[in-house]
Scaffold this motif. Sequence first.
Motif, PDB file in Angstrom:
ATOM      1  N   SER A 292      -6.795   3.960   4.591  1.00 42.02           N
ATOM      2  CA  SER A 292      -5.822   4.570   3.686  1.00 42.02           C
ATOM      3  C   SER A 292      -4.903   5.526   4.430  1.00 42.02           C
ATOM      4  N   SER A 293      -5.485   6.362   5.301  1.00 42.05           N
ATOM      5  CA  SER A 293      -4.691   7.319   6.066  1.00 42.05           C
ATOM      6  C   SER A 293      -3.750   6.613   7.032  1.00 42.05           C
ATOM      7  N   ARG A 294      -4.248   5.573   7.685  1.00 37.28           N
ATOM      8  CA  ARG A 294      -3.416   4.840   8.644  1.00 37.28           C
ATOM      9  C   ARG A 294      -2.240   4.157   7.939  1.00 37.28           C
TER      10      ARG A 294
ATOM     11  N   ALA B 128      -0.831   5.110   5.120  1.00 42.06           N
ATOM     12  CA  ALA B 128       0.108   6.146   4.687  1.00 42.06           C
ATOM     13  C   ALA B 128       0.936   6.639   5.868  1.00 42.06           C
ATOM     14  N   ARG B 129       0.313   6.739   7.039  1.00 36.18           N
ATOM     15  CA  ARG B 129       1.033   7.194   8.229  1.00 36.18           C
ATOM     16  C   ARG B 129       2.102   6.195   8.645  1.00 36.18           C
ATOM     17  N   GLU B 130       1.820   4.922   8.484  1.00 40.98           N
ATOM     18  CA  GLU B 130       2.790   3.892   8.857  1.00 40.98           C
ATOM     19  C   GLU B 130       4.068   3.998   8.038  1.00 40.98           C
TER      20      GLU B 130
ATOM     21  N   ALA C 152       6.911  10.285   1.081  1.00 39.78           N
ATOM     22  CA  ALA C 152       5.902   9.510   1.801  1.00 39.78           C
ATOM     23  C   ALA C 152       5.164  10.394   2.798  1.00 39.78           C
TER      24      ALA C 152
ATOM     25  N   ASN D  45       2.734  12.487   0.886  1.00 44.75           N
ATOM     26  CA  ASN D  45       1.637  11.616   0.471  1.00 44.75           C
ATOM     27  C   ASN D  45       0.675  11.364   1.624  1.00 44.75           C
ATOM     28  N   TYR D  46       1.215  11.150   2.808  1.00 38.91           N
ATOM     29  CA  TYR D  46       0.373  10.941   3.984  1.00 38.91           C
ATOM     30  C   TYR D  46      -0.496  12.169   4.246  1.00 38.91           C
ATOM     31  N   CYS D  47       0.125  13.349   4.202  1.00 39.75           N
ATOM     32  CA  CYS D  47      -0.638  14.576   4.459  1.00 39.75           C
ATOM     33  C   CYS D  47      -1.722  14.774   3.411  1.00 39.75           C
TER      34      CYS D  47
ATOM     35  N   THR E 170      -3.188  12.390   1.609  1.00 41.05           N
ATOM     36  CA  THR E 170      -4.218  11.370   1.826  1.00 41.05           C
ATOM     37  C   THR E 170      -5.177  11.797   2.925  1.00 41.05           C
ATOM     38  N   ALA E 171      -4.628  12.375   3.982  1.00 35.78           N
ATOM     39  CA  ALA E 171      -5.431  12.736   5.145  1.00 35.78           C
ATOM     40  C   ALA E 171      -6.233  14.014   4.949  1.00 35.78           C
TER      41      ALA E 171
END
Length: 227
Positions: free
Chosen positions: A92-94, A96-98, A111, A114-116, A118-119
């Motif tokens: 999930s984190s990977r 979101a990072r993409e 985005a 959201n990535y931060c 998620t992580a």
Amino acid sequence: MGEDAPHHLGHRERLRERFADGLGAGLHDYELLELFLFNAIPRRDVKPLAKQLIAEFGDLGGVAAAPVDQLEAIRGVSRKVALDLKLLLAISSRMAREGVIGKPVVSSWSALVNYCRTAMQHSRTEEFRVLFLDKKNKLIADEVLSKGTVDHTPVYPREVLKRALAHEASALILVHNHPSGDPTPSGADVTMTKALAEAAKPFDIVLHDHLVIGRETTASFRTLGLL
């Protein structure tokens, strides 16, 4: 399916069909977790376990982010199952990072947040992350520079600047989480952020923002007028 087949096998097929109909849109969190557990635990009913995990850790993100030892403390969760759940968080984190790497932060801000989230939003201890940007404000790297206790993580401006220079970054976004759930910046957060912003100026490095990740919401120093 034969007459002697366990009841949970029929339930699994029905749940898979419901997932196929809407790709999960109409399913509860525990049902999505059930589907994930089908492969990890193939020979027994996992519905009670899925419900217990959600009750214990709050939601899907909380389950995936829970420490391995706490997951293994739940009856029916082996080390393999616990690591499978950690894999879910990593994927999930990977993903979101993409969605943000190599893109201008202005056009991908939601985005990036959201990535931060998620992580970091489910971490039980404070983590301090730095996002490194190039001259076009594209994200070129991000690193967790320190981890601390439930309410404190040590941050040293010289270490942040050392990593910024190594990445040849022109700008930074700081991110840390508050495990308490309240994203309100502390006095120490404000003091550290201002000190880092001043220390970065001689190197022509701009501090764009400092995000504080809470359980439900995120605070922005820029929006709050603290930068």
